[in-house]
Scaffold this motif. Structure first.
Motif, PDB file in Angstrom:
ATOM      1  N   VAL A   1       0.869  -1.177   0.000  1.00  0.00           N
ATOM      2  CA  VAL A   1       0.000   0.000   0.000  1.00  0.00           C
ATOM      3  C   VAL A   1       0.908   1.230   0.000  1.00  0.00           C
ATOM      4  N   THR A   2       0.589   2.211  -0.840  1.00  0.00           N
ATOM      5  CA  THR A   2       1.396   3.429  -0.929  1.00  0.00           C
ATOM      6  C   THR A   2       0.522   4.647  -0.677  1.00  0.00           C
ATOM      7  N   PHE A   3       1.049   5.550   0.170  1.00  0.00           N
ATOM      8  CA  PHE A   3       0.414   6.845   0.417  1.00  0.00           C
ATOM      9  C   PHE A   3       1.392   7.922  -0.011  1.00  0.00           C
ATOM     10  N   ARG A   4       0.895   8.919  -0.765  1.00  0.00           N
ATOM     11  CA  ARG A   4       1.718  10.045  -1.210  1.00  0.00           C
ATOM     12  C   ARG A   4       0.857  11.299  -1.216  1.00  0.00           C
ATOM     13  N   ASP A   5       1.386  12.387  -0.642  1.00  0.00           N
ATOM     14  CA  ASP A   5       0.698  13.678  -0.652  1.00  0.00           C
ATOM     15  C   ASP A   5      -0.710  13.562  -0.068  1.00  0.00           C
ATOM     16  N   MET A   6      -0.758  13.490   1.252  1.00  0.00           N
ATOM     17  CA  MET A   6      -2.046  13.331   1.917  1.00  0.00           C
ATOM     18  C   MET A   6      -2.119  14.265   3.116  1.00  0.00           C
ATOM     19  N   SER A   7      -3.222  14.984   3.226  1.00  0.00           N
ATOM     20  CA  SER A   7      -3.522  15.796   4.395  1.00  0.00           C
ATOM     21  C   SER A   7      -5.017  15.680   4.641  1.00  0.00           C
ATOM     22  N   ALA A   8      -5.366  14.900   5.663  1.00  0.00           N
ATOM     23  CA  ALA A   8      -6.773  14.553   5.859  1.00  0.00           C
ATOM     24  C   ALA A   8      -7.572  15.588   6.634  1.00  0.00           C
TER      25      ALA A   8
ATOM     26  N   HIS B   1      -7.708  11.134  16.027  1.00  0.00           N
ATOM     27  CA  HIS B   1      -7.940  10.853  14.616  1.00  0.00           C
ATOM     28  C   HIS B   1      -6.607  10.558  13.944  1.00  0.00           C
ATOM     29  N   ILE B   2      -6.287   9.283  13.895  1.00  0.00           N
ATOM     30  CA  ILE B   2      -4.999   8.831  13.400  1.00  0.00           C
ATOM     31  C   ILE B   2      -5.191   7.713  12.386  1.00  0.00           C
ATOM     32  N   PHE B   3      -4.084   7.341  11.743  1.00  0.00           N
ATOM     33  CA  PHE B   3      -4.091   6.134  10.929  1.00  0.00           C
ATOM     34  C   PHE B   3      -4.282   4.936  11.869  1.00  0.00           C
ATOM     35  N   GLN B   4      -5.072   3.971  11.438  1.00  0.00           N
ATOM     36  CA  GLN B   4      -5.249   2.727  12.177  1.00  0.00           C
ATOM     37  C   GLN B   4      -4.916   1.587  11.228  1.00  0.00           C
ATOM     38  N   CYS B   5      -3.910   0.782  11.573  1.00  0.00           N
ATOM     39  CA  CYS B   5      -3.456  -0.270  10.667  1.00  0.00           C
ATOM     40  C   CYS B   5      -3.184  -1.565  11.414  1.00  0.00           C
ATOM     41  N   ALA B   6      -3.504  -2.676  10.766  1.00  0.00           N
ATOM     42  CA  ALA B   6      -3.150  -3.997  11.260  1.00  0.00           C
ATOM     43  C   ALA B   6      -2.857  -4.882  10.058  1.00  0.00           C
ATOM     44  N   TYR B   7      -1.775  -5.606  10.116  1.00  0.00           N
ATOM     45  CA  TYR B   7      -1.372  -6.540   9.070  1.00  0.00           C
ATOM     46  C   TYR B   7      -1.357  -5.880   7.693  1.00  0.00           C
ATOM     47  N   VAL B   8      -0.610  -4.799   7.627  1.00  0.00           N
ATOM     48  CA  VAL B   8      -0.445  -4.078   6.369  1.00  0.00           C
ATOM     49  C   VAL B   8       1.035  -3.766   6.204  1.00  0.00           C
ATOM     50  N   GLU B   9       1.508  -3.816   4.967  1.00  0.00           N
ATOM     51  CA  GLU B   9       2.862  -3.373   4.676  1.00  0.00           C
ATOM     52  C   GLU B   9       2.801  -2.452   3.480  1.00  0.00           C
ATOM     53  N   GLY B  10       3.703  -1.502   3.465  1.00  0.00           N
ATOM     54  CA  GLY B  10       3.710  -0.558   2.366  1.00  0.00           C
ATOM     55  C   GLY B  10       4.625   0.601   2.661  1.00  0.00           C
ATOM     56  N   ARG B  11       4.304   1.740   2.054  1.00  0.00           N
ATOM     57  CA  ARG B  11       5.198   2.884   2.200  1.00  0.00           C
ATOM     58  C   ARG B  11       4.444   4.194   2.131  1.00  0.00           C
ATOM     59  N   VAL B  12       5.087   5.191   2.696  1.00  0.00           N
ATOM     60  CA  VAL B  12       4.606   6.558   2.650  1.00  0.00           C
ATOM     61  C   VAL B  12       5.686   7.362   1.951  1.00  0.00           C
TER      62      VAL B  12
END
Length: 165
Positions: free
Chosen positions: A103-110, A117-128
């Motif tokens: 999973v890739t995240f680029r240029d994000m401002s929520a 209010h944060i990212f919530q992740c489990a069993y994920v790999e990827g990059r920012v």
């Protein structure tokens, strides 16, 4: 989702006054794959959860399904994602049996509204890559805007199984 979904692009979309903006949901027993999905130039306004990937969505049309049919989720990218009033920007809920890969995240401002209010992740790999707000999950590798590794994740929670086809 059963079967397979790939090579999909969602771009130039506004989501407002919604519980969820963009969502991928699947479960054991569905099999198939979700891969090569691109989200670009999305705006979230007053959304509870902006991005959702959920692998325990346990609704089946009947009891006759093979729980060993595990879907593959990989190669999903999000870029130019912006918004305001987002309660949870990202919730990715993979599992030991159904990890979410690359999973890739680029240029994000929520534009979240408070500290929980944060990212919530489990069993994920990827990059920012580059600037992402709020702070992304610890289990994502961090790259600068020139795609040079800044910090390698130490907690990706995924085994070394190769799920590529």
């Amino acid at each position: 989702m059963s079967g397979g979904v790939s090579n999909v692009t969602v771009e130039n979309a506004l989501f407002w006054n919604s519980r969820r903006a963009v969502r991928i949901k699947t479960a054991a027993g569905r099999g198939g794959y979700v891969r090569d999905i691109t989200y670009h130039n999305l705006t979230f306004e007053d959304v509870r959860v902006g991005i959702v990937i959920k692998t325990d969505y346990n609704e089946h049309p009947n009891g006759e399904f093979d729980p060993r049919a595990l879907p593959v989720l990989q190669d999903i990218s999000y870029s130019s994602i912006h918004g305001k009033g987002v309660r949870v920007p990202v919730r990715i809920q993979g599992s030991d049996d159904i990890p979410v890969r690359n999973v890739t995240f680029r240029d994000m401002s929520a534009g979240t509204t408070d500290k929980q209010h944060i990212f919530q992740c489990a069993y994920v790999e990827g990059r920012v890559i580059g600037s992402v707000y709020p702070a992304p999950c610890d289990n994502l590798d961090l790259y600068n805007e020139h795609e040079q590794l800044v910090k390698k994740s130490t907690s990706q929670n995924i085994s070394d199984i190769d799920y590529s086809f």
